[in-house]
Design an enzyme around this catalytic site. Structure first.
Site, PDB file in Angstrom:
ATOM      1  N   SER A  75      22.182  -3.940  -3.499  1.00  0.00           N
ATOM      2  CA  SER A  75      21.214  -3.313  -2.606  1.00  0.00           C
ATOM      3  C   SER A  75      20.644  -2.087  -3.293  1.00  0.00           C
ATOM      4  O   SER A  75      21.043  -1.759  -4.411  1.00  0.00           O
ATOM      5  CB  SER A  75      21.893  -2.908  -1.302  1.00  0.00           C
ATOM      6  OG  SER A  75      22.710  -1.779  -1.549  1.00  0.00           O
ATOM      7  N   LYS A  76      19.756  -1.429  -2.594  1.00  0.00           N
ATOM      8  CA  LYS A  76      19.089  -0.253  -3.159  1.00  0.00           C
ATOM      9  C   LYS A  76      20.070   0.791  -3.663  1.00  0.00           C
ATOM     10  O   LYS A  76      19.777   1.530  -4.586  1.00  0.00           O
ATOM     11  CB  LYS A  76      18.185   0.376  -2.101  1.00  0.00           C
ATOM     12  CG  LYS A  76      16.849  -0.296  -2.032  1.00  0.00           C
ATOM     13  CD  LYS A  76      15.817   0.662  -1.470  1.00  0.00           C
ATOM     14  CE  LYS A  76      14.473  -0.033  -1.390  1.00  0.00           C
ATOM     15  NZ  LYS A  76      13.824   0.102  -0.133  1.00  0.00           N
TER      16      LYS A  76
END
Ligand code: GLU
Length: 468
Positions: free
Chosen positions: A237-238
């Site tokens: 994820s980010k």
């Protein structure tokens, strides 16, 4: 029959790393067999699909060099075709209208959950004559017996009992076709032979196979690619840094490195790490893709990036370096050819972004010196070597690495000091800092008069410092 694969992103965001890898695998399957690669934009969810997301996906595909042979097709332009086939299924009684109210479905769902059962449609309208009215959805009449099996190229044989699958809604109230139905029609109409997609779609596959069979369409082969995890073992994820493919361009990676990295992320061919595109096409096999999730490893990507920056033809890398300079507002029109900067700096940096940032002195004036380097090297003892170096460098008629090196050697010899006593102050004077490639080749790329003027500035700096 020739191989046809597709990449079918829903345009609800940028092209992320997982999607890019799926696209790459799908592209490789087609290319390996001289087949076709189709791009299909699955934009039926009109609320979440956006034009900027479509543009970002196309840009990402182009940047990675994943050219498509057909498409992009847009599902929103194919509604008539979906409707035609839904009508056909209704006519053949392979689909039916369901008038169940939301309240009924909700109540049923709650009861099933309370009883510890998996929520599913109970088939109420399947066997009851139509109630009538115009508020209905259309459900696919899923077989109630037997099972659906497929041999997944990555995960082996997968089988679902039909009793596990309820009657899927294929058109919502108002007639909009649903995702699973559109995919089936498209895969059929576009002659897709191999469906390569994320493992999150495994549960859709038996439903899609049943619909394909009901339509009399051939069933393609399937390969469900596993997830990508961050280096901490959690879903990528980010938090883990870049997840959008274009972020890698922004961060200074060359597409060749990203493609090589993504290919190896979940696939291997012996212990080879570096693959040209031709080699990928030659060696890649879906059956060699790992079933286990793969963990992202930024260090390895950096290593590959450095490899490609060093080994790709500098003319190919130069425009990408230009792009990086543009981002930081450095005008490169006056200065050395960027190919030369690439060749000089490639093994000193991990990314092109870094390369641009440490190469400003070739294009911009050196107005100040790096504080630490100046403190250490621009001291009174450096004055004499700098004066001498300026004199000998100034006398050069043919400014090149060899004559520059000779002048530096001569300075050290004349003053009877070690090379470092000349080289380091000169380096700080000419580049503004204490880190640069070998001085002869570095100074060669800066005009002679500029180097002399920078030495003057350094001498001035030393005098001012002594007076302070
Ligand atoms: N549109 C789907 C997605 O973006 C992919 C569907 C498919 O590949 O079958 O997840």
């Amino acid at each position: 029959m020739s191989v046809v694969t597709r990449f079918a992103p829903s345009p609800t965001g940028y092209l992320h790393v997982g999607g890019a890898r799926t696209a790459l695998y799908s592209w490789l399957v087609a290319k390996a067999q001289g087949g076709e690669f189709v791009l299909r934009i699955e934009d039926t969810d009109r609320e979440r699909s956006t034009q900027p997301a479509i543009d970002a996906i196309l840009e990402g595909m182009e940047w990675l060099g994943l050219s498509w042979d057909r498409g992009p097709y847009y599902q929103t332009q194919r509604f008539e075709r979906y409707k035609e086939l839904i009508d056909k299924l209704l006519e053949e009684d392979k689909a039916y209208k369901c008038y169940c109210s939301t309240e009924r479905l909700e109540k049923m769902r709650e009861e099933q959950m309370a009883a510890g059962e998996k929520p599913r449609y109970d088939g109420h309208c399947r066997d009851n004559p139509n109630v009538g009215g115009d508020k209905y959805v259309i459900r696919f009449r899923n077989p109630q017996e037997g099972s659906v099996a497929f041999d997944d190229h990555i995960r082996g044989r997968i089988e679902f009992a039909n009793t596990e699958l309820d009657d899927l809604i294929i058109a919502r109230t108002g007639g909009t076709p649903t995702y699973n139905f559109c995919v089936v029609v498209d895969d059929w109409d576009m002659d897709i032979t191999h469906v390569v997609r994320g493992e999150d779609h495994i549960n859709n596959t038996p439903r899609q196979i049943n619909i394909l069979k009901a339509l009399g369409a051939p069933v393609p082969q399937y390969a469900h690619v596993s997830m990508i995890l961050g280096d901490d073992g959690k879903k990528l994820s980010k938090r883990h840094g870049a997840v959008s493919v274009m972020q890698y361009r922004d961060d200074g990676y060359v597409p060749e490195a990203v493609v090589n990295y993504l290919a190896r992320l979940g696939w291997s061919h012996g212990d080879q790490e570096i693959f040209s595109r031709e080699e990928l096409v030659e060696y890649f096999k879906l059956d060699d893709v790992n079933k286990a999730a793969s963990a992202f490893n930024t260090e390895k990507l950096n290593w590959l990036n450095q490899h490609y920056m060093k080994t790709l033809p500098a003319e190919q890398v130069a425009p990408q370096l230009q792009w990086q300079f543009d981002q930081i507002g450095v005008d490169t029109s006056n200065g050395p050819a960027l190919e030369k900067v690439v060749s000089l700096q490639a093994d000193r940096v991990k990314t092109l972004k870094e390369m641009a940032s440490i190469s400003r002195y070739f294009f911009e004036s050196v107005d100040e010196f790096d504080e630490k380097a100046a403190k250490k090297h621009l001291r009174l003892v450096a004055k004499e070597p700098l004066v001498k170096a300026k004199e000998l460098l100034g006398a050069i008629n043919d400014w090149n690495a060899a004559t520059i090196q000779a002048a530096i050697n001569q300075t050290a010899a004349d003053l009877d000091v070690g090379m470092g006593k000349v080289g380091m102050p000169l380096r700080v004077a000419a580049t503004g800092g204490g880190n640069s490639p070998s001085l002869d080749v570095t100074l060669e790329l800066i005009p002679q008069q500029t180097v002399l003027a920078r030495i003057d500035l350094a001498l001035e700096f030393i005098s001012q410092r002594e007076q302070a």
